[in-house]
Scaffold this active site. Sequence first.
Site, mmCIF file in Angstrom:
data_model
loop_
_atom_site.group_PDB
_atom_site.id
_atom_site.type_symbol
_atom_site.label_atom_id
_atom_site.label_comp_id
_atom_site.label_asym_id
_atom_site.label_seq_id
_atom_site.Cartn_x
_atom_site.Cartn_y
_atom_site.Cartn_z
ATOM 1 N N SER A 87 0.815 -1.219 0.000
ATOM 2 C CA SER A 87 0.000 0.000 0.000
ATOM 3 C C SER A 87 0.841 1.257 0.000
ATOM 4 O O SER A 87 0.429 2.290 -0.527
ATOM 5 C CB SER A 87 -0.939 0.004 1.209
ATOM 6 N N THR A 140 -1.581 4.215 3.238
ATOM 7 C CA THR A 140 -2.243 4.982 2.183
ATOM 8 C C THR A 140 -2.440 6.450 2.553
ATOM 9 O O THR A 140 -1.967 7.337 1.833
ATOM 10 C CB THR A 140 -3.563 4.322 1.777
ATOM 11 N N HIS A 396 -0.992 -9.673 -0.874
ATOM 12 C CA HIS A 396 -1.432 -8.936 -2.059
ATOM 13 C C HIS A 396 -1.185 -9.764 -3.319
ATOM 14 O O HIS A 396 -0.418 -10.730 -3.309
ATOM 15 C CB HIS A 396 -0.664 -7.617 -2.184
#
Length: 432
Positions: A87, A140, A396
Amino acid sequence: MIRILVLLASLLVAGCAVSQPASAPAPVPSAPASPERPRNVILMIADGFGPASATLGAAAKGAPLAFDSLLVGSVETSATDSRVTDSAAGATAYACGLKTYNGAIGMDADRQPCRTVLEAAEARGMATGLVATSRITHATPASFAAHVALRAEEAEIASQLAASDVDVLFGGGRTFFADLLGPMAEAAWHVATDRAGFDALDRLPAAALLADDHLAYEIDRDETAQPSLAEMTTRALDLLAASSDAQANGFFLMIEGSRVDHAGHGNDPAAHLGDILAYDAAVATALAWAVADGNTLVVSTADHETGGMTLGRDGIYQWDPLPLLATTASHDVILSRAQTAEDPAEVVRLALGLDVLPDGAADALRAALVTPAAFRLLVRDLQSVPAGVAWATSGHTAVDVGLYAFGPGAARFHGRMGNDAVGRVLFEALGL
Protein backbone atom coordinates in the site's frame (compact mmCIF):
# COMPACT_ATOMS: atom_id res chain seq x y z
CA MET A 1 -25.26 -9.27 9.88
CA ILE A 2 -27.27 -6.26 11.10
CA ARG A 3 -24.57 -3.90 9.83
CA ILE A 4 -24.52 -5.47 6.33
CA LEU A 5 -28.32 -5.60 6.17
CA VAL A 6 -28.54 -1.89 7.05
CA LEU A 7 -26.15 -1.13 4.21
CA LEU A 8 -28.13 -3.28 1.82
CA ALA A 9 -31.37 -1.57 2.83
CA SER A 10 -29.87 1.78 1.90
CA LEU A 11 -28.31 0.58 -1.35
CA LEU A 12 -30.64 -2.03 -2.85
CA VAL A 13 -32.71 -1.32 -5.90
CA ALA A 14 -36.34 -2.27 -5.27
CA GLY A 15 -37.17 -5.77 -6.37
CA CYS A 16 -33.61 -7.10 -6.64
CA ALA A 17 -32.82 -10.29 -4.71
CA VAL A 18 -29.41 -10.71 -3.14
CA SER A 19 -28.89 -14.11 -4.72
CA GLN A 20 -29.56 -12.86 -8.26
CA PRO A 21 -26.85 -11.60 -10.63
CA ALA A 22 -26.36 -7.85 -10.65
CA SER A 23 -28.51 -5.95 -13.13
CA ALA A 24 -27.14 -3.88 -15.99
CA PRO A 25 -24.97 -0.95 -14.91
CA ALA A 26 -26.82 2.13 -13.74
CA PRO A 27 -26.69 5.17 -16.00
CA VAL A 28 -23.86 7.64 -15.43
CA PRO A 29 -25.03 10.46 -13.14
CA SER A 30 -25.74 13.63 -15.07
CA ALA A 31 -24.01 16.79 -13.95
CA PRO A 32 -24.30 20.39 -15.10
CA ALA A 33 -22.02 21.48 -17.92
CA SER A 34 -18.61 22.26 -16.46
CA PRO A 35 -15.09 23.12 -17.54
CA GLU A 36 -12.64 20.33 -18.32
CA ARG A 37 -10.46 21.31 -15.39
CA PRO A 38 -12.10 20.55 -12.02
CA ARG A 39 -12.18 22.96 -9.14
CA ASN A 40 -12.15 20.11 -6.59
CA VAL A 41 -10.85 16.52 -6.62
CA ILE A 42 -12.10 13.64 -4.50
CA LEU A 43 -9.76 10.64 -4.81
CA MET A 44 -11.27 7.47 -3.38
CA ILE A 45 -9.16 4.37 -2.76
CA ALA A 46 -10.63 0.99 -1.81
CA ASP A 47 -7.55 -0.70 -0.41
CA GLY A 48 -7.26 -4.33 -1.50
CA PHE A 49 -10.27 -4.10 -3.86
CA GLY A 50 -9.86 -6.26 -6.95
CA PRO A 51 -12.20 -7.24 -9.79
CA ALA A 52 -13.69 -10.12 -7.80
CA SER A 53 -14.48 -7.68 -4.97
CA ALA A 54 -16.53 -5.58 -7.39
CA THR A 55 -18.44 -8.65 -8.57
CA LEU A 56 -19.06 -9.79 -4.99
CA GLY A 57 -20.33 -6.39 -3.91
CA ALA A 58 -22.73 -5.95 -6.81
CA ALA A 59 -24.07 -9.50 -6.49
CA ALA A 60 -24.69 -9.17 -2.77
CA LYS A 61 -26.26 -5.76 -3.24
CA GLY A 62 -28.44 -7.08 -6.05
CA ALA A 63 -27.76 -3.88 -7.98
CA PRO A 64 -24.80 -2.07 -9.52
CA LEU A 65 -22.31 -0.48 -7.19
CA ALA A 66 -22.43 3.31 -7.16
CA PHE A 67 -19.35 3.52 -9.38
CA ASP A 68 -19.97 0.61 -11.76
CA SER A 69 -21.16 2.84 -14.60
CA LEU A 70 -18.08 5.05 -14.21
CA LEU A 71 -15.53 2.37 -15.15
CA VAL A 72 -13.01 3.96 -17.54
CA GLY A 73 -10.10 1.52 -17.39
CA SER A 74 -7.75 -0.43 -15.16
CA VAL A 75 -4.59 0.24 -13.19
CA GLU A 76 -1.32 -1.72 -13.30
CA THR A 77 -0.02 -1.65 -9.73
CA SER A 78 3.64 -2.76 -9.63
CA ALA A 79 6.35 -1.17 -7.46
CA THR A 80 9.96 -0.58 -8.56
CA ASP A 81 11.25 -3.56 -6.57
CA SER A 82 8.38 -5.99 -7.13
CA ARG A 83 5.52 -6.73 -9.49
CA VAL A 84 3.39 -7.03 -6.34
CA THR A 85 3.03 -3.68 -4.61
CA ASP A 86 2.30 -2.84 -1.02
CA SER A 87 0.00 0.00 0.00
CA ALA A 88 2.88 2.39 0.66
CA ALA A 89 4.39 2.16 -2.82
CA GLY A 90 0.93 1.99 -4.40
CA ALA A 91 -0.35 5.09 -2.60
CA THR A 92 2.88 7.00 -3.21
CA ALA A 93 2.46 6.31 -6.94
CA TYR A 94 -0.94 8.01 -6.81
CA ALA A 95 0.28 10.78 -4.51
CA CYS A 96 3.54 11.68 -6.30
CA GLY A 97 3.02 10.38 -9.83
CA LEU A 98 6.03 8.05 -9.72
CA LYS A 99 6.76 4.43 -8.92
CA THR A 100 8.81 3.60 -5.84
CA TYR A 101 9.86 0.71 -3.61
CA ASN A 102 7.58 -1.22 -1.27
CA GLY A 103 7.43 0.47 2.11
CA ALA A 104 8.09 4.01 0.86
CA ILE A 105 5.90 6.79 2.25
CA GLY A 106 6.07 9.87 0.03
CA MET A 107 9.59 8.91 -1.09
CA ASP A 108 10.97 8.18 -4.56
CA ALA A 109 13.02 5.11 -5.49
CA ASP A 110 16.20 6.89 -4.37
CA ARG A 111 14.69 7.49 -0.92
CA GLN A 112 14.24 11.19 -1.52
CA PRO A 113 10.99 12.97 -0.57
CA CYS A 114 8.60 13.50 -3.47
CA ARG A 115 6.06 16.29 -3.55
CA THR A 116 2.52 14.94 -3.35
CA VAL A 117 -0.59 16.14 -5.12
CA LEU A 118 -2.02 17.09 -1.73
CA GLU A 119 1.04 19.23 -0.94
CA ALA A 120 0.90 20.82 -4.38
CA ALA A 121 -2.78 21.59 -3.81
CA GLU A 122 -1.93 23.24 -0.49
CA ALA A 123 0.71 25.36 -2.20
CA ARG A 124 -2.02 26.50 -4.60
CA GLY A 125 -4.09 27.61 -1.60
CA MET A 126 -6.58 24.73 -1.80
CA ALA A 127 -8.12 23.09 1.26
CA THR A 128 -7.08 19.44 1.77
CA GLY A 129 -8.22 16.39 3.69
CA LEU A 130 -7.48 12.74 4.43
CA VAL A 131 -10.14 10.24 5.55
CA ALA A 132 -9.51 6.54 6.26
CA THR A 133 -10.96 3.63 8.19
CA SER A 134 -7.44 2.54 9.11
CA ARG A 135 -5.03 4.36 11.38
CA ILE A 136 -4.59 7.75 9.74
CA THR A 137 -0.84 7.04 10.03
CA HIS A 138 -1.23 3.91 7.91
CA ALA A 139 0.41 3.58 4.51
CA THR A 140 -2.24 4.98 2.18
CA PRO A 141 -3.24 8.21 3.96
CA ALA A 142 0.32 8.79 5.16
CA SER A 143 1.70 8.70 1.62
CA PHE A 144 -0.17 11.89 0.71
CA ALA A 145 1.15 14.08 3.54
CA ALA A 146 4.25 12.50 5.10
CA HIS A 147 7.74 11.46 4.00
CA VAL A 148 9.54 8.54 5.68
CA ALA A 149 11.70 5.77 4.30
CA LEU A 150 9.61 2.96 5.81
CA ARG A 151 5.91 2.74 6.49
CA ALA A 152 6.47 1.33 10.02
CA GLU A 153 7.65 4.77 11.21
CA GLU A 154 4.14 5.68 12.29
CA ALA A 155 5.14 7.82 15.29
CA GLU A 156 7.13 10.03 12.93
CA ILE A 157 4.25 10.01 10.45
CA ALA A 158 1.91 11.20 13.21
CA SER A 159 4.31 14.02 14.06
CA GLN A 160 4.44 15.10 10.44
CA LEU A 161 0.66 14.96 10.05
CA ALA A 162 0.13 16.97 13.23
CA ALA A 163 2.52 19.64 11.93
CA SER A 164 1.13 19.62 8.40
CA ASP A 165 -1.26 22.03 6.69
CA VAL A 166 -3.85 19.31 6.06
CA ASP A 167 -7.27 20.63 7.06
CA VAL A 168 -9.09 17.35 7.75
CA LEU A 169 -7.69 14.17 9.31
CA PHE A 170 -10.32 11.49 10.02
CA GLY A 171 -9.53 7.90 10.99
CA GLY A 172 -7.98 5.78 13.71
CA GLY A 173 -4.46 5.69 15.14
CA ARG A 174 -5.14 7.67 18.32
CA THR A 175 -2.26 5.89 20.09
CA PHE A 176 0.33 7.59 17.89
CA PHE A 177 -1.06 11.04 18.74
CA ALA A 178 -1.10 10.68 22.53
CA ASP A 179 1.80 13.11 23.00
CA LEU A 180 0.69 15.36 20.16
CA LEU A 181 -2.80 16.38 21.28
CA GLY A 182 -1.50 19.29 23.37
CA PRO A 183 0.66 20.75 20.60
CA MET A 184 -2.20 20.22 18.13
CA ALA A 185 -4.57 22.18 20.36
CA GLU A 186 -2.01 24.96 20.62
CA ALA A 187 -1.79 24.96 16.81
CA ALA A 188 -5.59 25.51 16.64
CA TRP A 189 -6.52 21.94 15.68
CA HIS A 190 -10.04 20.94 16.68
CA VAL A 191 -9.59 17.33 17.81
CA ALA A 192 -12.29 14.73 18.41
CA THR A 193 -11.51 11.40 20.05
CA ASP A 194 -15.02 9.93 20.21
CA ARG A 195 -18.29 9.89 18.30
CA ALA A 196 -19.80 12.84 20.17
CA GLY A 197 -16.71 14.92 19.45
CA PHE A 198 -16.84 13.94 15.78
CA ASP A 199 -20.48 14.98 15.53
CA ALA A 200 -19.60 18.36 17.04
CA LEU A 201 -16.73 19.20 14.68
CA ASP A 202 -17.60 22.42 12.87
CA ARG A 203 -14.30 24.20 12.18
CA LEU A 204 -10.98 23.57 10.46
CA PRO A 205 -8.41 22.26 10.91
CA ALA A 206 -10.27 19.21 12.22
CA ALA A 207 -8.91 15.85 13.35
CA ALA A 208 -11.10 12.91 14.37
CA LEU A 209 -8.98 10.14 15.95
CA LEU A 210 -11.72 7.66 16.67
CA ALA A 211 -9.85 4.51 17.74
CA ASP A 212 -6.50 3.63 19.22
CA ASP A 213 -5.85 1.33 16.24
CA HIS A 214 -7.93 0.88 13.08
CA LEU A 215 -11.64 1.65 13.05
CA ALA A 216 -13.91 -1.38 13.32
CA TYR A 217 -14.86 -3.51 10.36
CA GLU A 218 -18.27 -2.38 9.13
CA ILE A 219 -19.77 -5.72 10.17
CA ASP A 220 -18.60 -5.08 13.77
CA ARG A 221 -19.07 -1.29 13.92
CA ASP A 222 -21.03 0.21 16.81
CA GLU A 223 -22.67 3.21 15.16
CA THR A 224 -22.93 4.97 18.53
CA ALA A 225 -19.14 4.80 18.89
CA GLN A 226 -17.82 5.27 15.36
CA PRO A 227 -19.22 6.97 12.23
CA SER A 228 -19.42 5.13 8.93
CA LEU A 229 -17.11 5.95 6.04
CA ALA A 230 -20.06 7.66 4.32
CA GLU A 231 -20.65 9.81 7.41
CA MET A 232 -16.98 10.79 7.56
CA THR A 233 -17.14 11.60 3.84
CA THR A 234 -20.13 13.89 4.35
CA ARG A 235 -18.53 15.68 7.29
CA ALA A 236 -15.22 16.14 5.47
CA LEU A 237 -16.95 17.53 2.37
CA ASP A 238 -19.10 19.91 4.41
CA LEU A 239 -16.13 21.24 6.39
CA LEU A 240 -13.84 21.60 3.40
CA ALA A 241 -16.42 23.19 1.11
CA ALA A 242 -17.29 25.81 3.72
CA SER A 243 -13.67 26.85 4.24
CA SER A 244 -12.34 30.11 2.85
CA ASP A 245 -9.50 28.24 1.08
CA ALA A 246 -11.95 25.98 -0.75
CA GLN A 247 -14.25 28.85 -1.64
CA ALA A 248 -11.28 30.69 -3.15
CA ASN A 249 -9.31 27.80 -4.68
CA GLY A 250 -11.17 24.49 -4.28
CA PHE A 251 -10.12 21.38 -2.35
CA PHE A 252 -8.38 18.00 -2.64
CA LEU A 253 -9.74 15.13 -0.54
CA MET A 254 -8.47 11.53 -0.35
CA ILE A 255 -10.87 8.97 1.12
CA GLU A 256 -9.77 5.37 1.78
CA GLY A 257 -11.89 2.32 2.48
CA SER A 258 -8.94 0.79 4.27
CA ARG A 259 -10.36 -2.33 5.84
CA VAL A 260 -11.47 -3.96 2.59
CA ASP A 261 -7.78 -4.85 2.46
CA HIS A 262 -7.52 -6.12 6.03
CA ALA A 263 -10.41 -8.52 5.49
CA GLY A 264 -8.70 -9.73 2.32
CA HIS A 265 -5.53 -10.43 4.29
CA GLY A 266 -7.62 -12.39 6.78
CA ASN A 267 -9.52 -14.25 4.03
CA ASP A 268 -12.68 -13.05 5.77
CA PRO A 269 -15.35 -12.83 3.05
CA ALA A 270 -18.18 -11.36 5.15
CA ALA A 271 -15.99 -8.61 6.61
CA HIS A 272 -14.63 -7.97 3.09
CA LEU A 273 -18.17 -7.66 1.76
CA GLY A 274 -19.31 -5.41 4.59
CA ASP A 275 -16.52 -2.93 3.96
CA ILE A 276 -17.07 -3.07 0.19
CA LEU A 277 -20.69 -2.01 0.74
CA ALA A 278 -19.57 0.68 3.20
CA TYR A 279 -17.13 2.00 0.59
CA ASP A 280 -19.89 1.89 -2.02
CA ALA A 281 -22.09 4.04 0.22
CA ALA A 282 -19.24 6.53 0.64
CA VAL A 283 -18.72 6.71 -3.13
CA ALA A 284 -22.45 7.29 -3.60
CA THR A 285 -22.21 10.16 -1.11
CA ALA A 286 -19.24 11.71 -2.90
CA LEU A 287 -20.87 11.34 -6.31
CA ALA A 288 -24.10 12.96 -5.15
CA TRP A 289 -22.06 15.89 -3.81
CA ALA A 290 -20.10 16.14 -7.06
CA VAL A 291 -23.24 16.06 -9.21
CA ALA A 292 -24.75 18.89 -7.20
CA ASP A 293 -21.51 20.89 -7.32
CA GLY A 294 -20.79 20.43 -11.03
CA ASN A 295 -17.08 21.25 -10.76
CA THR A 296 -15.73 18.26 -8.85
CA LEU A 297 -13.77 15.31 -10.25
CA VAL A 298 -14.31 11.99 -8.46
CA VAL A 299 -11.78 9.21 -9.10
CA SER A 300 -12.13 5.78 -7.51
CA THR A 301 -9.55 3.00 -7.67
CA ALA A 302 -7.52 0.64 -5.47
CA ASP A 303 -3.86 0.45 -4.59
CA HIS A 304 -3.81 -3.33 -5.21
CA GLU A 305 -5.87 -6.51 -4.80
CA THR A 306 -5.62 -8.56 -1.61
CA GLY A 307 -6.31 -12.21 -0.97
CA GLY A 308 -6.64 -13.53 -4.50
CA MET A 309 -10.34 -14.11 -3.90
CA THR A 310 -12.14 -16.24 -6.50
CA LEU A 311 -15.87 -16.58 -6.96
CA GLY A 312 -16.16 -20.27 -7.73
CA ARG A 313 -13.93 -22.99 -6.29
CA ASP A 314 -13.01 -26.68 -6.46
CA GLY A 315 -14.18 -27.03 -10.06
CA ILE A 316 -17.78 -26.29 -9.09
CA TYR A 317 -19.43 -23.75 -11.38
CA GLN A 318 -21.46 -22.02 -8.69
CA TRP A 319 -21.05 -19.41 -6.01
CA ASP A 320 -23.58 -17.47 -3.97
CA PRO A 321 -23.12 -14.41 -1.74
CA LEU A 322 -26.23 -15.26 0.28
CA PRO A 323 -24.46 -17.43 2.91
CA LEU A 324 -22.11 -14.56 3.68
CA LEU A 325 -25.02 -12.30 4.63
CA ALA A 326 -25.86 -14.62 7.52
CA THR A 327 -22.55 -13.80 9.22
CA THR A 328 -22.78 -11.33 12.12
CA ALA A 329 -19.12 -10.75 13.04
CA SER A 330 -15.61 -10.62 11.61
CA HIS A 331 -13.07 -13.37 12.19
CA ASP A 332 -11.35 -11.08 14.73
CA VAL A 333 -14.49 -10.80 16.84
CA ILE A 334 -15.37 -14.48 16.46
CA LEU A 335 -11.92 -15.46 17.72
CA SER A 336 -12.12 -13.04 20.65
CA ARG A 337 -15.52 -14.38 21.70
CA ALA A 338 -14.46 -18.00 21.28
CA GLN A 339 -11.41 -17.56 23.49
CA THR A 340 -13.60 -16.70 26.47
CA ALA A 341 -16.65 -18.86 25.68
CA GLU A 342 -17.65 -22.11 27.33
CA ASP A 343 -18.15 -23.65 23.88
CA PRO A 344 -16.14 -21.97 21.10
CA ALA A 345 -17.81 -24.12 18.45
CA GLU A 346 -21.21 -22.72 19.35
CA VAL A 347 -19.81 -19.18 19.07
CA VAL A 348 -18.73 -19.96 15.51
CA ARG A 349 -22.03 -21.59 14.57
CA LEU A 350 -24.05 -18.62 15.76
CA ALA A 351 -21.74 -16.00 14.23
CA LEU A 352 -21.80 -17.69 10.82
CA GLY A 353 -25.57 -18.16 10.95
CA LEU A 354 -25.37 -21.93 10.53
CA ASP A 355 -28.16 -24.25 11.63
CA VAL A 356 -25.62 -26.98 12.35
CA LEU A 357 -21.88 -27.39 11.95
CA PRO A 358 -20.58 -30.02 9.54
CA ASP A 359 -19.58 -33.36 11.03
CA GLY A 360 -16.35 -33.10 12.97
CA ALA A 361 -16.19 -29.31 12.78
CA ALA A 362 -17.06 -28.67 16.42
CA ASP A 363 -14.28 -30.90 17.73
CA ALA A 364 -11.82 -29.42 15.22
CA LEU A 365 -12.67 -25.87 16.30
CA ARG A 366 -12.25 -26.68 20.00
CA ALA A 367 -8.88 -28.33 19.35
CA ALA A 368 -7.66 -25.50 17.09
CA LEU A 369 -8.46 -22.69 19.51
CA VAL A 370 -5.00 -22.97 21.12
CA THR A 371 -3.56 -21.97 17.73
CA PRO A 372 -5.41 -18.85 16.55
CA ALA A 373 -4.12 -19.12 12.97
CA ALA A 374 -5.47 -22.67 12.67
CA PHE A 375 -8.79 -21.61 14.23
CA ARG A 376 -9.12 -18.77 11.71
CA LEU A 377 -8.51 -21.17 8.81
CA LEU A 378 -11.32 -23.41 10.00
CA VAL A 379 -13.67 -20.44 10.33
CA ARG A 380 -12.62 -19.22 6.88
CA ASP A 381 -13.51 -22.54 5.27
CA LEU A 382 -16.77 -22.96 7.18
CA GLN A 383 -17.75 -19.57 5.80
CA SER A 384 -16.21 -19.58 2.32
CA VAL A 385 -17.00 -23.10 1.09
CA PRO A 386 -20.83 -22.77 1.27
CA ALA A 387 -20.56 -19.50 -0.66
CA GLY A 388 -18.27 -21.01 -3.30
CA VAL A 389 -15.52 -18.53 -2.46
CA ALA A 390 -11.81 -19.43 -2.45
CA TRP A 391 -8.61 -17.60 -1.53
CA ALA A 392 -5.18 -17.77 -3.14
CA THR A 393 -3.11 -15.90 -0.55
CA SER A 394 -3.10 -14.00 2.71
CA GLY A 395 -1.18 -11.20 0.97
CA HIS A 396 -1.43 -8.94 -2.06
CA THR A 397 -1.55 -9.93 -5.72
CA ALA A 398 -0.44 -8.20 -8.92
CA VAL A 399 -3.83 -8.27 -10.64
CA ASP A 400 -4.92 -4.99 -12.27
CA VAL A 401 -7.55 -3.03 -10.37
CA GLY A 402 -10.46 -0.98 -11.65
CA LEU A 403 -10.31 2.73 -12.49
CA TYR A 404 -13.46 4.83 -12.25
CA ALA A 405 -13.92 8.55 -12.93
CA PHE A 406 -16.69 11.15 -13.05
CA GLY A 407 -16.81 14.90 -13.54
CA PRO A 408 -14.65 17.49 -15.27
CA GLY A 409 -11.32 15.93 -16.18
CA ALA A 410 -12.66 12.36 -16.11
CA ALA A 411 -11.80 11.88 -19.79
CA ARG A 412 -8.10 12.13 -18.90
CA PHE A 413 -8.39 8.69 -17.25
CA HIS A 414 -8.88 5.89 -19.74
CA GLY A 415 -7.63 2.45 -20.73
CA ARG A 416 -4.92 0.57 -18.86
CA MET A 417 -2.78 3.02 -16.90
CA GLY A 418 0.16 2.60 -14.56
CA ASN A 419 -0.49 3.73 -11.00
CA ASP A 420 2.16 6.40 -11.45
CA ALA A 421 0.41 7.65 -14.60
CA VAL A 422 -2.83 8.00 -12.64
CA GLY A 423 -0.93 10.13 -10.13
CA ARG A 424 0.49 12.38 -12.84
CA VAL A 425 -2.95 12.87 -14.36
CA LEU A 426 -4.26 13.97 -10.98
CA PHE A 427 -1.64 16.73 -11.01
CA GLU A 428 -2.53 17.60 -14.62
CA ALA A 429 -6.28 17.65 -13.98
CA LEU A 430 -5.80 20.36 -11.36
CA GLY A 431 -3.15 22.18 -13.35
CA LEU A 432 -0.59 21.59 -10.60
